[in-house]
Design an enzyme around this catalytic site. Structure first.
Site: not given
Length: 310
Positions: A195, A197, A213, A238-239, A260, A272, A274, A300
């Protein structure tokens, strides 16, 4: 004196630029013969801006993300753009960059390579003035993902999962440490349950009711302990990659009725921010080549597959 590789010197150059940019000091970006002096709008100091205004001679401009430009009224905008700043007016900058009810007050010009590199610097982010080649800034993420290094590991028994090891990697996004949590004794020759995370201070630690979470984190570790083990990558994102301060800004907007996506767009972010390429590097260094991805996030899964893991 230690002499490193040329690529290492460029990496150090970018790391210094990140540090200076985060501190609210100007960074000089270079693209062959072109130069750009970059300063964070969020951290801009009035006295410093006055000095830069005299230096700019009317040629300054504000670079904004596509998400923020859409919020200002540029419908369908998918590329960054710039507003000319004949004078470096902090009130106008704050209005265009941060205020909720702002609209475009001038035409949007296309962003140059220097402008796009400035946004990338902010994303991975005297006065000692630091300079960086934009090619090095743009290549920085991939190089950091490839250069992750294990800097510490130790057994850390957890409630419900006493046979657990923490492995700390140095590097990844923004020079932050990343942690792999090996639960039990997973068979690395077989597909390993994994996973990814992203850290969530409010949910993981304080049990925030705005997300699940913390529940996902603890239930994943418990499931791995009760089955044949697995690896949880605890990523400092984070975030959704926006950072804790922007996460709180988004929460405030949500409490005022914004959803959101709208809250993130107001702040200049897409849904997003990330990246997960460095997560695959972590898994490879742990000896993992095949994974069972415990996620429903296609981003991911795609990053793991693109890195050559099955």
């Amino acid at each position: 004196m230690l002499f490193g590789r040329p690529g290492e010197a460029l990496r150090v150059e970018v790391e210094r630029a990140i540090s200076e940019f985060r501190a609210g000091r100007p960074v000089l970006l270079r693209d062959r013969g072109e130069l750009g002096l970059v300063l964070s709008a969020e951290l801009a100091d009035g006295e410093l801006v006055q000095r830069l205004d005299r230096l700019a001679g009317g040629s300054g401009h504000l670079v904004l993300t596509p998400a923020r430009l859409r919020r200002l009224g540029a419908k369908g905008r998918s590329e960054p753009g710039v507003f000319a700043l004949p004078a470096l007016d902090l009130d106008r900058v704050a209005c265009l960059a941060f205020r909720l009810d702002s609209r475009m007050d001038a035409p949007i010009a296309p962003a140059s390579a220097l402008d796009s590199a400035a946004l990338e610097l902010e994303a991975v982010a005297g006065e000692p003035l630091v300079a960086a080649e934009i090619a090095a800034v743009n290549a920085y993420r991939a190089e950091q993902a490839a250069s992750l290094t294990i800097v510490g590991r130790a057994p850390v028994p957890l409630e419900g999962a006493p046979e657990t090891e923490f492995v700390v990697f140095r590097g990844g996004e923004g020079l932050r440490d990343q942690v792999a949590i090996i639960v039990g004794k997973p068979d690395l020759a077989a597909p390993v349950p994994v996973r990814l995370h992203s850290a969530c201070l409010t949910g993981d630690l304080f049990g925030s009711l705005k997300c699940d979470c913390g529940d996902q984190l603890r239930e994943t570790v418990q499931w791995m302990a009760e089955n044949e083990g697995g690896i949880l990558l605890y990523l400092d994102q984070e975030g959704r990659g926006n950072g804790i301060s922007n996460k709180m800004r988004a929460y405030k907007l949500q409490s005022q009725g914004w959803d959101t996506y709208e809250a993130d767009e107001v702040l200049g972010f897409d849904l997003d921010q990330r990246h997960f390429d460095f997560a695959a590097t972590m898994l490879k260094q742990l000896g993992v080549s095949r994974v069972i991805a415990l996620t429903n996030n296609p981003q991911k899964i795609g990053a793991i597959a693109a890195a050559g893991l099955e």
